[in-house]
Design a protein around this motif. Sequence first.
Motif, PDB file in Angstrom:
ATOM      1  N   ASN A 112      24.846 -27.481 -67.400  1.00 47.75           N
ATOM      2  CA  ASN A 112      24.041 -28.219 -68.097  1.00 47.75           C
ATOM      3  C   ASN A 112      24.432 -28.676 -69.232  1.00 47.75           C
ATOM      4  O   ASN A 112      24.162 -30.021 -69.435  1.00 47.75           O
ATOM      5  N   GLU A 113      25.196 -28.014 -70.023  1.00 44.12           N
ATOM      6  CA  GLU A 113      25.614 -28.489 -71.255  1.00 44.12           C
ATOM      7  C   GLU A 113      26.649 -29.540 -71.208  1.00 44.12           C
ATOM      8  O   GLU A 113      26.641 -30.675 -71.686  1.00 44.12           O
ATOM      9  N   ARG A 114      27.500 -29.429 -69.882  1.00 44.47           N
ATOM     10  CA  ARG A 114      28.492 -30.428 -69.636  1.00 44.47           C
ATOM     11  C   ARG A 114      27.749 -31.706 -69.225  1.00 44.47           C
ATOM     12  O   ARG A 114      28.231 -32.757 -69.540  1.00 44.47           O
ATOM     13  N   HIS A 115      26.670 -31.660 -68.436  1.00 45.99           N
ATOM     14  CA  HIS A 115      25.988 -32.734 -67.845  1.00 45.99           C
ATOM     15  C   HIS A 115      25.413 -33.644 -68.990  1.00 45.99           C
ATOM     16  O   HIS A 115      25.443 -34.666 -69.098  1.00 45.99           O
ATOM     17  N   ARG A 116      24.697 -32.728 -70.022  1.00 51.72           N
ATOM     18  CA  ARG A 116      24.232 -33.354 -71.176  1.00 51.72           C
ATOM     19  C   ARG A 116      25.223 -34.082 -72.066  1.00 51.72           C
ATOM     20  O   ARG A 116      25.016 -35.371 -72.426  1.00 51.72           O
ATOM     21  N   GLU A 117      26.560 -33.806 -71.978  1.00 46.38           N
ATOM     22  CA  GLU A 117      27.726 -34.402 -72.643  1.00 46.38           C
ATOM     23  C   GLU A 117      28.033 -35.580 -71.972  1.00 46.38           C
ATOM     24  O   GLU A 117      28.316 -36.657 -72.775  1.00 46.38           O
ATOM     25  N   LEU A 118      28.035 -35.662 -70.542  1.00 46.66           N
ATOM     26  CA  LEU A 118      28.294 -36.604 -69.820  1.00 46.66           C
ATOM     27  C   LEU A 118      27.301 -38.018 -70.043  1.00 46.66           C
ATOM     28  O   LEU A 118      27.701 -39.000 -70.060  1.00 46.66           O
TER      29      LEU A 118
ATOM     30  N   ALA B  66      25.124 -38.154 -72.760  1.00 50.34           N
ATOM     31  CA  ALA B  66      25.282 -38.856 -73.923  1.00 50.34           C
ATOM     32  C   ALA B  66      26.438 -39.609 -74.041  1.00 50.34           C
ATOM     33  O   ALA B  66      26.436 -40.773 -74.782  1.00 50.34           O
ATOM     34  N   GLU B  67      27.484 -39.443 -73.542  1.00 53.53           N
ATOM     35  CA  GLU B  67      28.715 -40.287 -73.382  1.00 53.53           C
ATOM     36  C   GLU B  67      28.486 -41.647 -72.781  1.00 53.53           C
ATOM     37  O   GLU B  67      28.960 -42.716 -73.298  1.00 53.53           O
TER      38      GLU B  67
ATOM     39  N   GLU C 228      25.497 -42.717 -72.382  1.00 61.32           N
ATOM     40  CA  GLU C 228      24.517 -43.605 -73.060  1.00 61.32           C
ATOM     41  C   GLU C 228      25.383 -44.330 -74.152  1.00 61.32           C
ATOM     42  O   GLU C 228      24.978 -45.787 -74.644  1.00 61.32           O
ATOM     43  N   LYS C 229      26.083 -43.587 -75.043  1.00 59.87           N
ATOM     44  CA  LYS C 229      26.808 -44.297 -76.051  1.00 59.87           C
ATOM     45  C   LYS C 229      27.677 -45.430 -75.627  1.00 59.87           C
ATOM     46  O   LYS C 229      27.761 -46.447 -76.248  1.00 59.87           O
TER      47      LYS C 229
END
Length: 64
Positions: free
Chosen positions: A13-19, A21-22, A24-25
């Motif tokens: 889940n943490e990795r998914h949130r990072e991806l 966010a990246e 979206e950026k």
Amino acid sequence: MLMHPDLMLAIANERHRELVAEAEKGRLLASARRILRSGKGDTVRGHPTGTLAGCEASAAVPAR
């Protein structure tokens, strides 16, 4: 090495949130670049930027 299923889920889940966010950026930067290249960076939501309208003098009104 065996990992607890909850730990694996938390890591995924943490990795998914990072991806997300990246991504979206990246979309935000691409949008900004597109706007700057098009030369339409001087409008905000269809309203051109400019000077502020003059403020009218307000009179004090007694409360009723």
